[in-house]
Design a protein around this motif. Structure first.
Motif, mmCIF file in Angstrom:
data_model
loop_
_atom_site.group_PDB
_atom_site.id
_atom_site.type_symbol
_atom_site.label_atom_id
_atom_site.label_comp_id
_atom_site.label_asym_id
_atom_site.label_seq_id
_atom_site.Cartn_x
_atom_site.Cartn_y
_atom_site.Cartn_z
ATOM 1 N N GLU A 73 0.826 -1.209 0.000
ATOM 2 C CA GLU A 73 0.000 0.000 0.000
ATOM 3 C C GLU A 73 0.862 1.262 0.000
ATOM 4 O O GLU A 73 0.445 2.310 -0.484
ATOM 5 N N ALA A 74 2.068 1.175 0.538
ATOM 6 C CA ALA A 74 2.974 2.320 0.549
ATOM 7 C C ALA A 74 3.518 2.630 -0.839
ATOM 8 O O ALA A 74 4.147 3.673 -1.044
ATOM 9 N N MET A 75 3.263 1.734 -1.818
ATOM 10 C CA MET A 75 3.787 1.915 -3.168
ATOM 11 C C MET A 75 2.707 2.276 -4.180
ATOM 12 O O MET A 75 3.013 2.613 -5.330
ATOM 13 N N VAL A 76 1.429 2.187 -3.778
ATOM 14 C CA VAL A 76 0.310 2.456 -4.684
ATOM 15 C C VAL A 76 -0.756 3.256 -3.942
ATOM 16 O O VAL A 76 -0.830 3.211 -2.714
ATOM 17 N N PRO A 77 -1.632 3.985 -4.655
ATOM 18 C CA PRO A 77 -2.692 4.752 -3.982
ATOM 19 C C PRO A 77 -3.907 3.913 -3.585
ATOM 20 O O PRO A 77 -4.858 4.450 -3.029
ATOM 21 N N SER A 78 -3.890 2.612 -3.870
ATOM 22 C CA SER A 78 -5.037 1.754 -3.588
ATOM 23 C C SER A 78 -5.202 1.497 -2.092
ATOM 24 O O SER A 78 -4.241 1.588 -1.328
ATOM 25 N N ASP A 79 -6.417 1.136 -1.699
ATOM 26 C CA ASP A 79 -6.677 0.655 -0.342
ATOM 27 C C ASP A 79 -6.500 -0.853 -0.362
ATOM 28 O O ASP A 79 -7.397 -1.596 -0.769
ATOM 29 N N GLY A 91 -4.668 -1.049 -9.767
ATOM 30 C CA GLY A 91 -3.715 -0.224 -9.037
ATOM 31 C C GLY A 91 -2.773 0.524 -9.959
ATOM 32 O O GLY A 91 -2.692 0.258 -11.165
ATOM 33 N N LEU A 92 -2.048 1.468 -9.373
ATOM 34 C CA LEU A 92 -1.093 2.289 -10.115
ATOM 35 C C LEU A 92 0.197 2.403 -9.306
ATOM 36 O O LEU A 92 0.155 2.685 -8.102
ATOM 37 N N PHE A 93 1.318 2.180 -9.957
ATOM 38 C CA PHE A 93 2.600 2.554 -9.371
ATOM 39 C C PHE A 93 2.835 4.025 -9.719
ATOM 40 O O PHE A 93 2.768 4.405 -10.897
ATOM 41 N N THR A 94 3.114 4.852 -8.713
ATOM 42 C CA THR A 94 3.394 6.262 -8.959
ATOM 43 C C THR A 94 4.817 6.600 -8.541
ATOM 44 O O THR A 94 5.406 5.919 -7.698
ATOM 45 N N ASN A 95 5.361 7.653 -9.149
ATOM 46 C CA ASN A 95 6.688 8.120 -8.746
ATOM 47 C C ASN A 95 6.550 9.315 -7.794
ATOM 48 O O ASN A 95 5.442 9.717 -7.450
ATOM 49 N N GLU A 96 7.678 9.866 -7.394
ATOM 50 C CA GLU A 96 7.652 10.935 -6.387
ATOM 51 C C GLU A 96 6.994 12.213 -6.887
ATOM 52 O O GLU A 96 6.613 13.075 -6.097
ATOM 53 N N ILE A 258 -7.842 5.700 -6.622
ATOM 54 C CA ILE A 258 -7.274 6.077 -5.325
ATOM 55 C C ILE A 258 -8.288 5.690 -4.257
ATOM 56 O O ILE A 258 -9.404 6.195 -4.232
ATOM 57 N N GLY A 259 -7.909 4.752 -3.392
ATOM 58 C CA GLY A 259 -8.840 4.236 -2.397
ATOM 59 C C GLY A 259 -9.399 5.329 -1.506
ATOM 60 O O GLY A 259 -8.715 6.313 -1.198
ATOM 61 N N LYS A 260 -10.633 5.170 -1.065
ATOM 62 C CA LYS A 260 -11.275 6.163 -0.205
ATOM 63 C C LYS A 260 -10.445 6.435 1.043
ATOM 64 O O LYS A 260 -10.326 7.582 1.497
ATOM 65 N N ALA A 261 -9.836 5.388 1.590
ATOM 66 C CA ALA A 261 -9.030 5.549 2.803
ATOM 67 C C ALA A 261 -7.742 6.312 2.548
ATOM 68 O O ALA A 261 -7.132 6.839 3.482
ATOM 69 N N ARG A 262 -7.320 6.416 1.282
ATOM 70 C CA ARG A 262 -6.066 7.083 0.931
ATOM 71 C C ARG A 262 -6.284 8.510 0.445
ATOM 72 O O ARG A 262 -5.312 9.235 0.183
ATOM 73 N N ARG A 263 -7.529 8.897 0.303
ATOM 74 C CA ARG A 263 -7.849 10.230 -0.209
ATOM 75 C C ARG A 263 -7.785 11.267 0.896
ATOM 76 O O ARG A 263 -7.505 10.968 2.054
ATOM 77 N N LEU A 264 -8.103 12.496 0.552
ATOM 78 C CA LEU A 264 -8.139 13.588 1.513
ATOM 79 C C LEU A 264 -9.103 13.254 2.642
ATOM 80 O O LEU A 264 -10.274 12.927 2.393
ATOM 81 N N GLY A 265 -8.614 13.321 3.858
ATOM 82 C CA GLY A 265 -9.459 13.045 5.010
ATOM 83 C C GLY A 265 -9.677 11.587 5.306
ATOM 84 O O GLY A 265 -10.366 11.244 6.266
ATOM 85 N N GLY A 266 -9.094 10.708 4.489
ATOM 86 C CA GLY A 266 -9.231 9.275 4.718
ATOM 87 C C GLY A 266 -8.415 8.829 5.915
ATOM 88 O O GLY A 266 -7.485 9.514 6.349
ATOM 89 N N GLU A 267 -8.728 7.672 6.439
ATOM 90 C CA GLU A 267 -8.053 7.176 7.643
ATOM 91 C C GLU A 267 -6.573 6.908 7.421
ATOM 92 O O GLU A 267 -5.779 6.945 8.362
ATOM 93 N N GLU A 269 -4.752 8.636 4.810
ATOM 94 C CA GLU A 269 -4.560 9.626 3.739
ATOM 95 C C GLU A 269 -3.117 9.631 3.242
ATOM 96 O O GLU A 269 -2.173 9.651 4.025
ATOM 97 N N GLY A 270 -2.977 9.645 1.929
ATOM 98 C CA GLY A 270 -1.645 9.734 1.320
ATOM 99 C C GLY A 270 -0.800 8.513 1.618
ATOM 100 O O GLY A 270 -1.277 7.389 1.645
ATOM 101 N N GLY A 271 0.505 8.752 1.808
ATOM 102 C CA GLY A 271 1.403 7.655 2.134
ATOM 103 C C GLY A 271 1.901 6.881 0.940
ATOM 104 O O GLY A 271 2.555 5.849 1.095
ATOM 105 N N PHE A 272 1.632 7.367 -0.273
ATOM 106 C CA PHE A 272 2.134 6.720 -1.492
ATOM 107 C C PHE A 272 3.022 7.711 -2.237
ATOM 108 O O PHE A 272 2.921 8.930 -2.015
#
Length: 374
Positions: A73-79, A91-96, A258-267, A269-272
């Motif tokens: 999960e630290a490598m993709v925006p998915s939940d 899923g998506l692999f993203t860069n910095e 982008i998983g709901k938990a990874r979006r703005l205000g998600g439990e 949020e971010g981390g990818f």
């Protein structure tokens, strides 16, 4: 080209040649681009019956060990922490910078995670995973397996003759089961916009499975040409064309990935990688460009690379990234990027095709209703 020693082959190469396929190099493999019926007929048959695709060139990866969900999960925006057992996510692999390195399918099983990555990015993706995952996670590249896609409204009927349990599967289920007395991993998914399955089996079983499926009157072999036109009608991205390191998920209209938990205000949020830029674009709802569907006037397709302009404008406002004549839609369709203020459905833009302007209308995607079994 099929006999070129520099080209890799799949377990179905001999069968493709027997069936009269025209083989071409693709991502280092000798692959069938079409069979004698032709691309248009293969496309229409998949929409009406069932198309059999060899996708064994794609990368299959198994991850096992402690803390896989959190590490991946630290490598993709998915939940992935919230992903259910035997369920699959895009899923998506993203860069910095938030750019897309590749897209992939991720599924969860009791003893690990199963990934399918694109053939052209396979080596880079595996290196990216090895570099990003902790020592507690073991990565196994599943080079001893084939991958077959069976797509279309008759896919369930054909596959259920060999394994009746597939009738119970819903869209994006991913189940381990037995097929032809061999261990299989079957997902109810695909990349055509139709109901269907992707079937991972041991390499030595692949040809027997393909022949058994082709015994069904509704199943015909389909090559890369129709696979591309089918996915375009379905509004699905092709990596290296519609998504690249120069496009973020938000710009690519893939915010839903982008998983709901990874979006703005998600439990969580971010981390990818690239989260700051991606979430900023979501917060502001103001990326500079957006991926849109486009429908052209006339019959001639508007191909990748065509520069786009505002109606009557002189300054480029975007570019076509995929384009073809859509056999099921009956019109030239395309995907491309336009300036965000011109991305609204119904907006007219112009494409430069060999020095002449072609009118195109921004369209919603997919271009036809999906047939997924929900």
């Amino acid at each position: 080209m099929a006999n070129d020693q520099a080209m890799l082959t799949t377990p179905l190469t001999a069968l493709h040649e027997e069936l009269g396929a025209r083989m071409v190099p693709f991502a280092g493999y000798s692959m069938p681009v079409q069979y004698p019926a032709g691309i248009k007929q293969e496309h229409l048959h998949t929409r009406e019956g069932a198309g059999l695709f060899d996708v064994s060139h794609m990368g299959q990866v198994w991850l096992s060990g402690e803390g896989i969900a959190e590490a991946l999960e630290a490598m993709v925006p998915s939940d992935l922490v919230g992903l259910g057992m035997h369920r699959q996510r895009y899923g998506l692999f993203t860069n910095e910078d938030g750019g897309v390195l590749d897209d992939l399918m991720i599924s969860r099983h009791e003893d690990g995670f199963y990934l399918v990555v694109n053939a052209a990015c396979k080596a880079e993706d595996i290196a990216h995973l090895r570099a990003g995952l902790p020592a507690s996670v073991t990565l196994t590249e599943m080079t001893d397996r084939a991958l077959i896609a069976l797509q279309g409204p008759k896919a369930e009927e054909a596959l259920a003759k060999l394994q009746p349990e597939v009738r119970k599967m819903k869209f994006m289920d991913n189940w381990p089961m037995t097929l032809l007395d061999s261990p299989a991993i079957i997902s109810r998914s695909g990349y055509t916009g139709e109901d269907g399955y992707e079937i991972s089996v041991p390499a030595e079983v692949a040809e027997t499975l393909a022949r058994r499926l082709l015994e069904d009157e509704h199943v015909e072999p389909v090559g890369l040409g129709a696979r591309d036109s089918l996915r375009l009608e379905a509004g699905l991205c092709l990596y290296g064309h519609d998504i690249t390191t120069r496009t973020t998920p938000v710009e690519a209209s893939l915010g839903w990935a982008i998983g709901k938990a990874r979006r703005l205000g998600g439990e969580r949020e971010g981390g990818f990688p690239g989260a700051q830029r991606v979430l900023q674009q979501m917060r502001d709802s103001a990326p500079e460009q957006k991926r849109v569907g486009l429908v052209a006037e006339g019959k001639a397709p508007v191909r990748e690379g065509a520069v786009l302009y505002a109606e009557g404008g002189d300054e480029p406002i975007g570019e076509v990234t995929s384009g073809n004549f859509a056999a099921s839609v009956g019109a030239p369709i395309a995907m491309g990027y336009v300036r965000a203020d011109l991305a609204e459905k119904g907006t007219t833009v112009e494409a430069d095709v060999r020095g002449k302007r072609r009118s195109m209308t921004v369209s919603s995607m997919p271009f036809l209703r999906p047939g997924y079994q929900r």
